[in-house]
Each structure stands twice: as C-alpha cells, then as structure tokens.
Write an enzyme that holds these catalytic residues in place. Structure first.
Site, PDB file in Angstrom:
ATOM      1  N   THR A  46      77.984 -14.840 -96.317  1.00  0.00           N
ATOM      2  CA  THR A  46      77.423 -13.590 -95.831  1.00  0.00           C
ATOM      3  C   THR A  46      78.612 -12.709 -95.502  1.00  0.00           C
ATOM      4  O   THR A  46      79.744 -13.053 -95.794  1.00  0.00           O
ATOM      5  CB  THR A  46      76.556 -13.871 -94.586  1.00  0.00           C
ATOM      6  OG1 THR A  46      75.961 -12.649 -94.160  1.00  0.00           O
ATOM      7  CG2 THR A  46      77.367 -14.443 -93.451  1.00  0.00           C
ATOM      8  N   ARG A  95      63.176 -18.004 -98.118  1.00  0.00           N
ATOM      9  CA  ARG A  95      64.138 -18.701 -97.251  1.00  0.00           C
ATOM     10  C   ARG A  95      64.915 -17.706 -96.405  1.00  0.00           C
ATOM     11  O   ARG A  95      65.380 -16.679 -96.889  1.00  0.00           O
ATOM     12  CB  ARG A  95      65.101 -19.517 -98.108  1.00  0.00           C
ATOM     13  CG  ARG A  95      66.211 -20.233 -97.320  1.00  0.00           C
ATOM     14  CD  ARG A  95      67.521 -19.488 -97.350  1.00  0.00           C
ATOM     15  NE  ARG A  95      68.608 -20.232 -96.688  1.00  0.00           N
ATOM     16  CZ  ARG A  95      69.825 -19.748 -96.480  1.00  0.00           C
ATOM     17  NH1 ARG A  95      70.120 -18.525 -96.856  1.00  0.00           N
ATOM     18  NH2 ARG A  95      70.752 -20.485 -95.883  1.00  0.00           N
ATOM     19  N   GLY A 142      68.291 -17.690 -93.874  1.00  0.00           N
ATOM     20  CA  GLY A 142      69.415 -18.421 -93.325  1.00  0.00           C
ATOM     21  C   GLY A 142      69.644 -18.006 -91.885  1.00  0.00           C
ATOM     22  O   GLY A 142      68.746 -17.496 -91.205  1.00  0.00           O
ATOM     23  N   ASP A 143      70.867 -18.180 -91.425  1.00  0.00           N
ATOM     24  CA  ASP A 143      71.161 -17.871 -90.025  1.00  0.00           C
ATOM     25  C   ASP A 143      71.514 -16.408 -89.795  1.00  0.00           C
ATOM     26  O   ASP A 143      71.514 -15.946 -88.662  1.00  0.00           O
ATOM     27  CB  ASP A 143      72.295 -18.757 -89.510  1.00  0.00           C
ATOM     28  CG  ASP A 143      73.613 -18.512 -90.237  1.00  0.00           C
ATOM     29  OD1 ASP A 143      73.579 -18.035 -91.391  1.00  0.00           O
ATOM     30  OD2 ASP A 143      74.666 -18.822 -89.662  1.00  0.00           O
ATOM     31  N   HIS A 181      78.525 -19.257 -94.163  1.00  0.00           N
ATOM     32  CA  HIS A 181      78.340 -20.442 -94.991  1.00  0.00           C
ATOM     33  C   HIS A 181      77.010 -21.123 -94.687  1.00  0.00           C
ATOM     34  O   HIS A 181      75.978 -20.479 -94.857  1.00  0.00           O
ATOM     35  CB  HIS A 181      79.538 -21.391 -94.909  1.00  0.00           C
ATOM     36  CG  HIS A 181      80.779 -20.836 -95.575  1.00  0.00           C
ATOM     37  ND1 HIS A 181      81.392 -19.678 -95.149  1.00  0.00           N
ATOM     38  CD2 HIS A 181      81.485 -21.262 -96.643  1.00  0.00           C
ATOM     39  CE1 HIS A 181      82.438 -19.414 -95.926  1.00  0.00           C
ATOM     40  NE2 HIS A 181      82.509 -20.362 -96.855  1.00  0.00           N
ATOM     41  N   GLY A 215      73.986 -21.854 -93.153  1.00  0.00           N
ATOM     42  CA  GLY A 215      73.138 -21.452 -92.044  1.00  0.00           C
ATOM     43  C   GLY A 215      72.146 -22.508 -91.625  1.00  0.00           C
ATOM     44  O   GLY A 215      71.703 -22.531 -90.458  1.00  0.00           O
TER      45      GLY A 215
END
Length: 305
Positions: free
Chosen positions: A165, A193, A195-196, A217, A219
């Site tokens: 990211t 989906r 991620g973090d 990277h 998450g």
C-alpha cells in the site's frame, strides 16, 4: 515537523513536504501527497498502477486519521475511484460514519462530485488475464467469471507478491499528527476483500499526544494484532518508540496459522523520532523521510527484526 512514508510514496512525497513548509495541516499535506501516488502508473500497488481482484475489477481502499481529534474516515473496496484517500477524508468531514464500502462509497463519491475513473491499467489487465488463462480450461474460460473462485484464489495467491500500500505519516508545525493510506490491495484478491489499510488500529493509527504508526504488506496479520494501535498504545504507556515498535512486533512474530508473510511497521513519536522495521522479510525495504533542516527528502532503509 516530520514526514515519513514508504517507498511507494515517491511521486507525492515532495508535494507533502511543500505543503507542510507552507504551513499546511498535517492531514491535508498527506492527502495532497498521496493523491500523486494514486495517479502514478509507475506505482504498482496503489491507484491507477495497481492490480485488480480475481475477476478483473479494481477495488481500492483508503483511510485518513486526524491524531488531534481522533477522527477517522475510511473507504473500502471502492470501484471506479482513483483518489480514495481524499474520498475517505470527505467521509470524515461530511458523514456521521467512519467507513463506507463498495457501491455505497461510490454513491457517496458521486454525490459530492468525484469523477468516475478508469482505474485499471492496461498492463495490469494483460497480466491478470494471462495468469487466469494459464489456470482455466476452455469451458471455464467461456463461463468466467461464473466459476468457483476459491480454488483460483488459493492457486494464484498474489502471483506478483503485491500486498503493499502507500502510507504517509506526519506531524505539522502545530504538533498535530496524522496518517493517510491508499491501496489497490492484494493482487488477485477475492472480490470484496479488505486488508488493513482502511482499518483503524490495524493499518494505521495516530494520536497527537503520543505519535503515529502505519503498516504495509500482509494486512491479514496486522488486523489480527491491531498493530498500529499497539505501537501508539505503547507510547501512551510510557515506552520508548523503539520499545513500542518491538512490543507490537512480538505479537506479529508469535502468530501461528492463517496467512503469514512480511510486515513493515512505520512509526513516529511526538518528539519527531521515527523507526521503520521489516518483519519476516528477506531484506530491508526503503522508505522516505524528511524533517526541517534537510536539504531534500531522503530514501532510507528499514531495519530487520
């Protein structure tokens, strides 16, 4: 003042520096900088240069956090939208909510005048199609995307190893800390989906009284450990920046089961100290750093834990 960002931030980092030097608020500076990253086709994990999901659609995530008010805006799995960090800031400013996702986030973008963007880069589309064609037989190709996606997701889990990211962290002249994130997410991800990157406490957290942290990277790991919040909470409890980062890293390194991969923690404290560490990686990664008195921003190397 201080500005910290990961290596993908290069197209926008100097713009964020200029904004801070002009007296801009930290959050505005970060959103300005990250907008240039989102528009850069050379950055292959964010915005226009990113990668589609399993069915070839771009779903972008982004978030912002104001460390002085602890206000958060976040958007996830947003279609047809390039500047998701700026969109997240508008969620924070205009709505009583923290996060919008999917078509709801796109509806909000339309309502406030954001353009609908062609986000899928032609080369990303080409690579995506070639990867699928290697796995599908003639019958499945004809039926795609109406085929089971779970086997495909497990068979070509992020073939480009893109789980990155872009994260911008900063403190302005008034001592206000902020974080902004943006990503196209895990390449070839299952549709929907998250991620973090849009999850406060996992992919990012800022509190002007103590500092800020953001992760890149994998998450799937930082969501399990609330890594960014753990760093800032460590600072709140009186740990040094080094100790706070290392305490949060211990939780990541102790994970068992699930998807385990590389994580990079970026952190700074209210005293303008910073640290960037890589966990479970084969080699250090680069990041961008600037503080007043430097002739120009510097690309530096993370530590390995």
């Amino acid at each position: 003042m201080i500005l910290l960002a990961n290596t993908e931030a290069e197209p926008g980092f100097s713009h964020a520096v200029d904004s801070l030097l002009a007296g801009g608020a930290a959050l505005d500076a970060l959103v300005t900088g990250i907008g240039h990253v989102e528009a850069a086709p050379s950055v292959r994990s964010v915005g226009y240069g990113g990668w589609p999901n399993m069915v070839g659609d771009m779903e972008c995530d982004g978030a912002v956090m104001d460390g002085t008010t602890l206000s958060v805006g976040a958007v996830g799995a947003v279609p047809r939208t390039l500047h998701v960090a700026a969109l997240a800031r508008e969620v924070m400013r205009r709505l009583p909510h923290v996060m919008l996702t999917g078509e709801g986030a796109r509806r909000f973008a339309n309502e406030i005048g954001f353009t609908e963007d062609d986000v899928l880069h032609p080369d990303s589309k080409r690579v995506w199609r070639e990867k699928l064609d290697d796995l599908l037989d003639d019958e499945a190709r004809a039926a795609f995307p109406d085929v089971p996606l779970i086997p495909l997701s497990n068979a070509i889990t992020d073939p480009e190893r893109v789980r990155d990211t872009t994260v911008f962290l900063g403190i302005d002249a008034g001592g206000n800390a902020a974080v902004a994130t943006s990503t196209s997410g895990w390449a070839w991800k299952y549709p929907g989906r998250l991620g973090d990157s849009p999850i406060p406490g996992a992919g990012f957290y800022a509190d002007s009284r103590y500092g800020a942290a953001a992760c890149t990277h994998t998450g799937e790991m930082t969501m399990r450990c609330a890594t960014s919040h753990a760093v800032v909470q460590g600072l709140k409890f009186g740990l040094s920046l080094d100790a706070a980062v290392e305490r949060a890293a211990e939780d990541l390194l102790a994970l068992k089961g699930g998807f385990i991969g590389e994580v990079v923690i970026h952190a700074l404290d209210k005293n303008n100290k910073h640290r960037v560490v890589t966990l479970r990686g084969g080699k250090p990664v680069s990041y961008w750093f600037w503080e007043p008195g430097m002739a120009a921003p510097e690309r530096r190397q993370s530590e390995q834990l």
